[in-house]
Design a protein around this motif. Structure first.
Motif, PDB file in Angstrom:
ATOM      1  N   GLY A   1       0.826  -1.206   0.000  1.00  0.00           N
ATOM      2  CA  GLY A   1       0.000   0.000   0.000  1.00  0.00           C
ATOM      3  C   GLY A   1       0.857   1.252   0.000  1.00  0.00           C
ATOM      4  N   GLN A   2       1.918   1.212   0.774  1.00  0.00           N
ATOM      5  CA  GLN A   2       2.847   2.337   0.852  1.00  0.00           C
ATOM      6  C   GLN A   2       3.537   2.564  -0.502  1.00  0.00           C
ATOM      7  OE1 GLN A   2       6.029   1.555   3.675  1.00  0.00           O
ATOM      8  NE2 GLN A   2       5.868   3.632   4.472  1.00  0.00           N
ATOM      9  N   LEU A   3       3.963   1.468  -1.140  1.00  0.00           N
ATOM     10  CA  LEU A   3       4.626   1.579  -2.443  1.00  0.00           C
ATOM     11  C   LEU A   3       3.664   2.075  -3.526  1.00  0.00           C
ATOM     12  CD1 LEU A   3       6.834  -1.635  -2.399  1.00  0.00           C
ATOM     13  CD2 LEU A   3       7.604   0.740  -2.187  1.00  0.00           C
ATOM     14  N   ILE A   4       2.413   1.649  -3.461  1.00  0.00           N
ATOM     15  CA  ILE A   4       1.418   2.115  -4.428  1.00  0.00           C
ATOM     16  C   ILE A   4       1.198   3.617  -4.260  1.00  0.00           C
ATOM     17  CG2 ILE A   4      -1.040   2.003  -5.021  1.00  0.00           C
ATOM     18  CD1 ILE A   4      -0.808  -1.067  -4.435  1.00  0.00           C
ATOM     19  N   LYS A   5       1.136   4.080  -3.040  1.00  0.00           N
ATOM     20  CA  LYS A   5       0.974   5.508  -2.771  1.00  0.00           C
ATOM     21  C   LYS A   5       2.184   6.286  -3.301  1.00  0.00           C
ATOM     22  CE  LYS A   5      -0.803   9.238  -0.981  1.00  0.00           C
ATOM     23  NZ  LYS A   5      -1.403  10.090  -1.985  1.00  0.00           N
ATOM     24  N   GLU A   6       3.385   5.754  -3.080  1.00  0.00           N
ATOM     25  CA  GLU A   6       4.587   6.400  -3.612  1.00  0.00           C
ATOM     26  C   GLU A   6       4.541   6.472  -5.138  1.00  0.00           C
ATOM     27  OE1 GLU A   6       8.143   4.539  -2.111  1.00  0.00           O
ATOM     28  OE2 GLU A   6       7.478   4.758  -0.035  1.00  0.00           O
ATOM     29  N   PHE A   7       4.073   5.398  -5.772  1.00  0.00           N
ATOM     30  CA  PHE A   7       3.935   5.369  -7.227  1.00  0.00           C
ATOM     31  C   PHE A   7       2.974   6.461  -7.680  1.00  0.00           C
ATOM     32  CE2 PHE A   7       1.567   4.090 -10.972  1.00  0.00           C
ATOM     33  CZ  PHE A   7       2.566   3.776 -11.879  1.00  0.00           C
ATOM     34  N   GLU A   8       1.835   6.526  -7.027  1.00  0.00           N
ATOM     35  CA  GLU A   8       0.829   7.529  -7.379  1.00  0.00           C
ATOM     36  C   GLU A   8       1.394   8.944  -7.237  1.00  0.00           C
ATOM     37  OE1 GLU A   8      -3.825   8.368  -6.308  1.00  0.00           O
ATOM     38  OE2 GLU A   8      -2.503   7.690  -4.691  1.00  0.00           O
ATOM     39  N   ASP A   9       2.044   9.207  -6.113  1.00  0.00           N
ATOM     40  CA  ASP A   9       2.620  10.536  -5.874  1.00  0.00           C
ATOM     41  C   ASP A   9       3.685  10.880  -6.912  1.00  0.00           C
ATOM     42  OD1 ASP A   9       0.980  10.724  -3.661  1.00  0.00           O
ATOM     43  OD2 ASP A   9       2.594  10.334  -2.205  1.00  0.00           O
ATOM     44  N   LYS A  10       4.510   9.919  -7.253  1.00  0.00           N
ATOM     45  CA  LYS A  10       5.617  10.162  -8.182  1.00  0.00           C
ATOM     46  C   LYS A  10       5.121  10.439  -9.597  1.00  0.00           C
ATOM     47  CE  LYS A  10       9.927   8.111  -9.785  1.00  0.00           C
ATOM     48  NZ  LYS A  10      10.883   7.023  -9.578  1.00  0.00           N
TER      49      LYS A  10
ATOM     50  N   GLU B   1       1.841  11.101 -10.587  1.00  0.00           N
ATOM     51  CA  GLU B   1       0.633  11.914 -10.728  1.00  0.00           C
ATOM     52  C   GLU B   1       0.934  13.212 -11.482  1.00  0.00           C
ATOM     53  OE1 GLU B   1      -3.066  13.170  -7.916  1.00  0.00           O
ATOM     54  OE2 GLU B   1      -1.049  13.374  -7.056  1.00  0.00           O
ATOM     55  N   ASP B   2       1.960  13.937 -11.069  1.00  0.00           N
ATOM     56  CA  ASP B   2       2.313  15.196 -11.724  1.00  0.00           C
ATOM     57  C   ASP B   2       2.798  14.957 -13.154  1.00  0.00           C
ATOM     58  OD1 ASP B   2       1.604  16.667  -9.496  1.00  0.00           O
ATOM     59  OD2 ASP B   2       3.626  16.593  -8.633  1.00  0.00           O
ATOM     60  N   ALA B   3       3.573  13.917 -13.366  1.00  0.00           N
ATOM     61  CA  ALA B   3       4.083  13.620 -14.705  1.00  0.00           C
ATOM     62  C   ALA B   3       2.932  13.287 -15.647  1.00  0.00           C
ATOM     63  CB  ALA B   3       5.068  12.459 -14.655  1.00  0.00           C
ATOM     64  N   GLY B   4       1.930  12.602 -15.155  1.00  0.00           N
ATOM     65  CA  GLY B   4       0.770  12.252 -15.973  1.00  0.00           C
ATOM     66  C   GLY B   4      -0.026  13.475 -16.380  1.00  0.00           C
ATOM     67  N   LYS B   5      -0.114  14.471 -15.504  1.00  0.00           N
ATOM     68  CA  LYS B   5      -0.850  15.707 -15.822  1.00  0.00           C
ATOM     69  C   LYS B   5      -0.122  16.504 -16.893  1.00  0.00           C
ATOM     70  CE  LYS B   5      -2.991  16.178 -11.322  1.00  0.00           C
ATOM     71  NZ  LYS B   5      -2.999  16.916 -10.062  1.00  0.00           N
ATOM     72  N   GLU B   6       1.207  16.499 -16.855  1.00  0.00           N
ATOM     73  CA  GLU B   6       1.988  17.240 -17.842  1.00  0.00           C
ATOM     74  C   GLU B   6       1.871  16.613 -19.233  1.00  0.00           C
ATOM     75  OE1 GLU B   6       5.965  17.313 -16.356  1.00  0.00           O
ATOM     76  OE2 GLU B   6       5.430  18.509 -14.605  1.00  0.00           O
ATOM     77  N   MET B   7       1.697  15.304 -19.282  1.00  0.00           N
ATOM     78  CA  MET B   7       1.657  14.601 -20.554  1.00  0.00           C
ATOM     79  C   MET B   7       0.244  14.477 -21.118  1.00  0.00           C
ATOM     80  SD  MET B   7       4.480  11.659 -19.783  1.00  0.00           S
ATOM     81  CE  MET B   7       4.422  10.978 -21.418  1.00  0.00           C
ATOM     82  N   ALA B   8      -0.769  14.792 -20.320  1.00  0.00           N
ATOM     83  CA  ALA B   8      -2.155  14.661 -20.778  1.00  0.00           C
ATOM     84  C   ALA B   8      -2.410  15.666 -21.904  1.00  0.00           C
ATOM     85  CB  ALA B   8      -3.102  14.903 -19.615  1.00  0.00           C
ATOM     86  N   PRO B   9      -3.228  15.264 -22.913  1.00  0.00           N
ATOM     87  CA  PRO B   9      -3.546  16.204 -23.990  1.00  0.00           C
ATOM     88  C   PRO B   9      -4.333  17.403 -23.468  1.00  0.00           C
ATOM     89  CG  PRO B   9      -4.752  14.123 -24.236  1.00  0.00           C
ATOM     90  CD  PRO B   9      -3.857  13.987 -23.053  1.00  0.00           C
ATOM     91  N   ALA B  10      -4.046  18.541 -24.038  1.00  0.00           N
ATOM     92  CA  ALA B  10      -4.717  19.781 -23.621  1.00  0.00           C
ATOM     93  C   ALA B  10      -6.174  19.724 -24.014  1.00  0.00           C
ATOM     94  CB  ALA B  10      -4.038  20.987 -24.263  1.00  0.00           C
TER      95      ALA B  10
END
Length: 134
Positions: A112-121, A123-132
């Motif tokens: 659970g802790q590792l999944i949360k770390e994955f999400e945090d790491k 999450e921001d990168a996914g927003k930058e790559m999402a189509p406008a």
């Protein structure tokens, strides 16, 4: 390399599979454990080796793995004239099951802790790559 968790969940698994999955025990370890469980009294290494049809040193290594996991216990028997030997016996199955449940809970919390770390790491990168949005 071990199977992925998704692959393991698709497989049929018997309770003995837990011994391998959680503790990494081998087939011989499970055989030695079964011999001790089925015995009416504690056994020496030589008696275990005879019953699993293996060399004493091979049975000894399995017994050591079972001791380290807490599946079995050891008692020293003293000779009247000096010296001693050890006998081995299975640990109470409720204690073994409780220990496995604790390990599983610890593993679950860590995942659970590792999944949360994955999400945090990511999450921001996914927003930058999402189509406008238009």
């Amino acid at each position: 390399m071990p199977d992925s968790m998704a692959e393991q969940l698709k497989q049929d698994m018997a309770c003995e599979g837990l011994l391998e999955c959680i503790h990494g025990l081998k087939q011989l370890d499970r055989e030695c454990y079964r011999v001790l469980v089925e015995s009416a009294e504690p056994l020496t290494i030589d008696e275990v080796a005879d019953r699993v049809d293996r060399e004493r040193s091979t049975a000894y290594r399995s017994i050591q793995r079972l001791l380290s996991t807490g599946f079995i216990g050891k008692e020293q028997i003293n000779y009247d004239q000096g010296g001693y030997y050890h006998v081995y016996y299975p640990t109470d199955p409720e204690k073994v099951a409780s220990d496995m449940q604790r390990l599983l809970n610890d593993w679950y919390a860590k995942m659970g802790q590792l999944i949360k770390e994955f999400e945090d790491k990511y999450e921001d990168a996914g927003k930058e790559m999402a189509p406008a949005e238009t």
